[in-house]
Design a protein around this motif. Structure first.
Motif: not given
Length: 511
Positions: A37-38, A60, A79-81, A231-232
């Motif tokens: 979750n960010g 990132t 983006e962090y996926k 957005s995060a």
């Protein structure tokens, strides 16, 4: 001799270490332990600094936020996926910043300065850190210049000065953003740079605001910064600080800047989410203990600088959302105590069609009254007194009580004042025209005009003011409006009303 040799050896070793550390290929790296979750937890970055940017795979970036003994909590700014546990990260040795230049005007950007409008890259003059100390007290000048919103109810009752922080609060769908957008549109001829910072907003809502600004030729002096709902949470958290740094860039160049934070309720929620994920101790309503501090350090950066330090100003209009008009909730009370006044909006007034739905009894400006045009200050006191009497008597009269003639006159005049304070959206009114309209209604000149025809009388008064350049000049330059000038103007209004109004059948000649 031995001591001298040891000293030289120590200097040689220190020089070699400094040289090695200065090489570009020397870097400190760490490993991602967990990500969710960010939020990423990193192990291995023992010398990382608070709020330093961390480089993750795929370009990132993240910002160091929790510096624990065994790990570092990082809020991700993109983006962090694609990031997984075990990935290698490195320090950047830089704090989060935003590119600043004249080229950002008319653009839609992210809180990291990335263009979102497909108009190409932005040329950069300087990079501004998103976290900066507020200007010292000795660098600040008094708030002495008005920032006109173009809205009669605000410019008369809750005026705003350049460098002031005026809170806009109200329930959902009561017109908070509409007031902010109208204020931006009214700066078209005022040489004020505007920054609209959307925090956690739906993209469709932001797109609508941008379209309105384009329709009214306001994008040329406006920057739109967007941290969307998708957005995060880290991006939403840094957005208002980045927007303020951008405003400070122009302020230090001597420009006047208006910044809209829409809205800080979502900003507080994003910070609460980040803090809970980082396992910080929760406080009231699960907000962390420093929730007051994050907003105070943001809003304290709005000010009016002395000429020796640039002479510019940064005016803040933060927006927050209330629940059932509850001004005593945690976040509203925090922000009311930080800001220099508030514009409270009422859903009841909104439902009645009284727009802008400003609740005059609850709204206040603790600074802006000093910046008003002297002629405006003269009529404001009478306006507030008459309207407050009207509101009290209107409630009393609703019980069907028999009223004397004096009370009936107060009620009739109050209805006309309320009608005058109503104003269509995207139609700001110049300050001298506002003064002419309010002068006529508070003096009783419009008492004979039916309430549903007040808007026609307003347009007639605006025309009279535009035609009389001498009257306009006196309103803006004289320390006090001369009574003869006032009476002369009101007589012209009365004469024009008689010319354009058929008193026999009560029908206006102009419709």
């Amino acid at each position: 001799m031995l001591i001298k040799q040891l000293s030289l050896l120590e200097e040689t070793i220190d020089a070699a270490v400094d040289q090695q550390l200065g090489k570009e290929d020397v870097e400190e790296s760490g490993t991602v332990m967990s990500i969710d979750n960010g939020i990423a937890v990193i192990k291995g970055l023992k010398a990382v600094k608070n709020q330093e940017l961390i480089k993750f795979p795929g370009d990132t970036m993240g910002m160091a936020f929790n510096l624990d003994f065994r790990s570092v909590g990082v809020i991700l700014l993109g983006e962090y996926k694609h990031i997984q546990s075990g990935d290698r990260v490195t320090r950047s040795y830089q704090v989060a910043d935003i590119p600043a230049s004249q080229d950002v005007l008319g653009r839609v950007i992210s809180p990291l300065g990335e263009p979102l409008d497909d108009l190409g890259p932005i040329e950069t003059d300087r990079r501004m850190p998103i976290e900066r100390e507020a200007p010292p007290i000795m660098h600040r000048a008094p708030v002495n210049k008005p920032l006109q919103t173009g809205l009669k109810v605000i410019d008369s009752v809750v005026p705003i000065g350049k460098g002031q922080r005026e809170l806009i609060l109200g329930d959902r769908q009561t017109g908070k953003t509409a007031i902010a957008v109208d204020t931006i549109i009214n700066q078209r001829e005022a040489d004020v740079i505007c920054i609209y910072c959307a925090i956690g907003q739906q993209i469709t809502a932001v797109a609508k605001v941008i379209e309105v600004l384009k329709e009214h030729d306001a994008m040329g002096y406006t920057v739109v910064m967007v941290a969307g709902s998708e957005s995060a949470p880290g991006v939403s958290f840094i957005a208002p600080y980045a927007a303020t740094s951008l405003g400070e860039y122009f302020m230090e160049k001597g420009r006047d800047v208006l910044i809209i934070y829409d809205d800080l309720t979502r900003h507080a929620r994003a910070y609460r989410e980040l803090s809970l994920l980082l396992e910080r101790p929760p406080g009231r309503e699960a907000y962390p203990g420093d929730i007051f501090y994050i907003h105070s350090r943001l809003l304290e950066r709005s000010t009016h600088l002395k000429p020796a330090f640039g002479g510019g100003s940064l005016t803040a209009l933060p927006i927050i959302e209330t629940q059932a008009e509850n001004l005593s909730a945690y976040i509203p009370t925090n922000l009311i105590s930080i800001t220099d006044g508030q514009i409270a909006l009422s859903p009841k007034l909104y439902q009645k069609g009284n727009l802008p739905a400003v609740k005059i009894g609850t709204s206040v400006s603790r600074v802006g009254g000093k910046t008003q045009v002297p002629a405006y200050r003269q009529i404001t006191s009478a306006l507030k007194l008459t309207y407050s009497q009207f509101e009290e008597l209107e409630t009393f009269a609703s019980f069907g009580t028999r009223l004397d003639e004096s009370t009936k006159r107060i009620l009739e005049r109050g209805k006309r004042i309320r009608a005058v304070l109503n104003q269509p959206q995207y139609q700001p009114i110049e300050v001298t025209e506002q003064i002419g309209i309010l002068m006529a209604v508070t003096s009783g000149t419009l008492d004979s005009v039916p309430v549903d025809k007040i808007s026609q009388a307003e347009r007639m008064i605006q025309t009279l003011v535009r035609e009389d350049e001498t009257f306009r000049k006196q309103l803006m330059e004289e320390e006090r409006l001369d009574e003869n000038v006032k009476e002369s103007f009101l007589q012209r209004v009365s004469d024009r009303l008689k010319e354009e109004w058929d008193e026999a059948d009560g029908k206006p000649a102009i419709d």
